[in-house]
Design an enzyme around this catalytic site. Structure first.
Site, short mmCIF file in Angstrom:
data_model
loop_
_atom_site.label_atom_id
_atom_site.label_comp_id
_atom_site.label_asym_id
_atom_site.label_seq_id
_atom_site.Cartn_x
_atom_site.Cartn_y
_atom_site.Cartn_z
N PRO A 1 -3.74 -1.31 7.39
CA PRO A 1 -2.51 -1.93 7.88
C PRO A 1 -1.49 -0.94 8.41
O PRO A 1 -1.32 0.15 7.89
CB PRO A 1 -1.96 -2.66 6.65
CG PRO A 1 -2.62 -2.03 5.48
CD PRO A 1 -3.94 -1.54 5.95
N ASN A 2 -0.86 -1.37 9.49
CA ASN A 2 0.23 -0.67 10.16
C ASN A 2 -0.21 0.56 10.94
O ASN A 2 0.59 1.16 11.65
CB ASN A 2 1.36 -0.33 9.20
CG ASN A 2 1.93 -1.58 8.56
OD1 ASN A 2 2.32 -2.51 9.26
ND2 ASN A 2 1.96 -1.62 7.24
N ARG B 1 5.29 4.40 14.88
CA ARG B 1 5.73 4.10 13.51
C ARG B 1 6.11 5.38 12.80
O ARG B 1 5.30 6.29 12.66
CB ARG B 1 4.59 3.42 12.74
CG ARG B 1 4.91 3.22 11.28
CD ARG B 1 3.68 2.77 10.52
NE ARG B 1 3.98 2.65 9.11
CZ ARG B 1 3.10 2.86 8.15
NH1 ARG B 1 1.85 3.17 8.44
NH2 ARG B 1 3.46 2.74 6.90
N TYR C 1 4.19 10.17 10.51
CA TYR C 1 2.86 9.95 11.07
C TYR C 1 2.63 10.60 12.43
O TYR C 1 1.54 10.48 12.99
CB TYR C 1 2.58 8.44 11.16
CG TYR C 1 2.65 7.77 9.82
CD1 TYR C 1 1.62 7.93 8.90
CD2 TYR C 1 3.75 7.02 9.44
CE1 TYR C 1 1.68 7.33 7.65
CE2 TYR C 1 3.82 6.41 8.20
CZ TYR C 1 2.78 6.58 7.31
OH TYR C 1 2.84 5.99 6.07
N ASN D 1 -8.98 5.31 6.41
CA ASN D 1 -7.57 5.40 6.08
C ASN D 1 -7.15 3.97 5.77
O ASN D 1 -6.90 3.18 6.68
CB ASN D 1 -6.75 5.98 7.23
CG ASN D 1 -5.29 6.17 6.85
OD1 ASN D 1 -4.80 5.57 5.91
ND2 ASN D 1 -4.59 6.99 7.61
N ALA E 1 -1.66 1.35 3.09
CA ALA E 1 -1.06 0.96 1.80
C ALA E 1 -2.07 0.31 0.86
O ALA E 1 -1.86 0.32 -0.36
CB ALA E 1 0.11 0.02 2.04
N GLU F 1 -12.11 9.21 2.27
CA GLU F 1 -10.74 8.69 2.34
C GLU F 1 -9.87 9.72 3.05
O GLU F 1 -9.91 10.91 2.70
CB GLU F 1 -10.22 8.46 0.92
CG GLU F 1 -8.77 8.07 0.84
CD GLU F 1 -8.25 8.03 -0.59
OE1 GLU F 1 -7.16 7.49 -0.78
OE2 GLU F 1 -8.92 8.55 -1.52
N HIS G 1 -5.79 10.48 4.80
CA HIS G 1 -4.40 10.09 4.97
C HIS G 1 -3.71 11.12 5.85
O HIS G 1 -3.96 12.32 5.72
CB HIS G 1 -3.68 10.01 3.62
CG HIS G 1 -4.27 8.98 2.73
ND1 HIS G 1 -4.04 7.63 2.91
CD2 HIS G 1 -5.15 9.08 1.70
CE1 HIS G 1 -4.73 6.96 2.00
NE2 HIS G 1 -5.41 7.82 1.27
N ARG H 1 4.66 11.87 -1.71
CA ARG H 1 5.45 10.72 -1.27
C ARG H 1 5.96 9.93 -2.48
O ARG H 1 5.95 10.43 -3.60
CB ARG H 1 4.59 9.86 -0.34
CG ARG H 1 4.22 10.69 0.89
CD ARG H 1 3.94 9.99 2.15
NE ARG H 1 4.83 8.90 2.48
CZ ARG H 1 4.44 7.90 3.24
NH1 ARG H 1 3.20 7.85 3.70
NH2 ARG H 1 5.29 6.94 3.56
#
Length: 140
Positions: free
Chosen positions: A10-11, A18, A23, A74, A77, A98, A100, A107
Site C-alpha cells: 500500500p501507498n 509521497r 521515500y 515491500n 504498512a 523483505e 524497505h 522510525r
C-alpha cells in the site's frame, strides 16, 4: 534467464511524490527502468496493490513458479500488521526477501516490528530505492 518478482504494498504506487524526505523523488517506473539496465539478463516483473488480499493472491499465484528465482517484497504498512501476509509467505516455496526504502528500525515505534520478517529469507532496509537492488542481489 532468471526471473524476479518485485511486489509493493500500500501507498507505494505514490513513490516519487509521497513523503519525498522519507521515500525519495524517484518513481517506481523510473527505478524499474534503471534495474532493467543494471540486470539485462534478469526478467523483472512488478506488481503493486493497496489491498492485502491482492498481495496474498499474487504470492500464491507466483510462489510455486519454478522459473522464479524469488520475490522482493515491500509490504509497506502491512509489514507491521499482517499475519496473513506472513502466513502466505510461509505457504509458498519461492524465497522472499523483505525490503524497505526507509530504515524501519529508526522510525515510529509501531514500524519497528515486522510480522513478515520471520517468514522471509532476510530483510534489507534503509538504503532508499537501492534496497530493491540489494534484494535482487540476495536472490541471484
Amino acid at each position: 534467464m532468471p526471473k524476479i518478482l518485485i511486489i509493493n504494498g500500500p501507498n507505494l504506487n505514490l513513490l516519487g511524490t509521497r513523503q519525498p524526505e522519507v521515500y525519495g523523488r524517484v518513481s517506481m517506473d523510473e527505478y524499474l527502468k534503471a534495474l532493467s539496465v543494471d540486470y539485462p539478463g534478469v526478467e523483472i516483473e512488478y506488481y503493486q496493490s493497496n489491498h492485502e488480499g491482492d498481495l496474498i493472491d499474487r504470492l500464491h499465484e507466483s510462489g510455486f513458479d519454478e522459473e522464479l528465482a524469488g520475490i522482493v517484497l515491500n509490504a509497506g504498512a502491512y509489514t507491521h500488521t499482517s499475519l496473513a501476509l506472513a502466513d502466505a509467505i510461509r505457504s509458498i516455496d519461492r524465497p522472499v526477501v523483505e525490503v524497505h526504502i526507509s530504515n524501519i528500525a529508526a522510525r515510529e515505534e509501531i514500524r519497528r516490528t515486522s510480522l513478515i520478517a520471520p517468514a522471509c529469507r532476510g530483510t534489507i532496509a534503509g538504503f532508499g530505492m537501492d534496497s530493491y537492488r540489494l534484494g535482487i542481489e540476495a536472490l541471484l
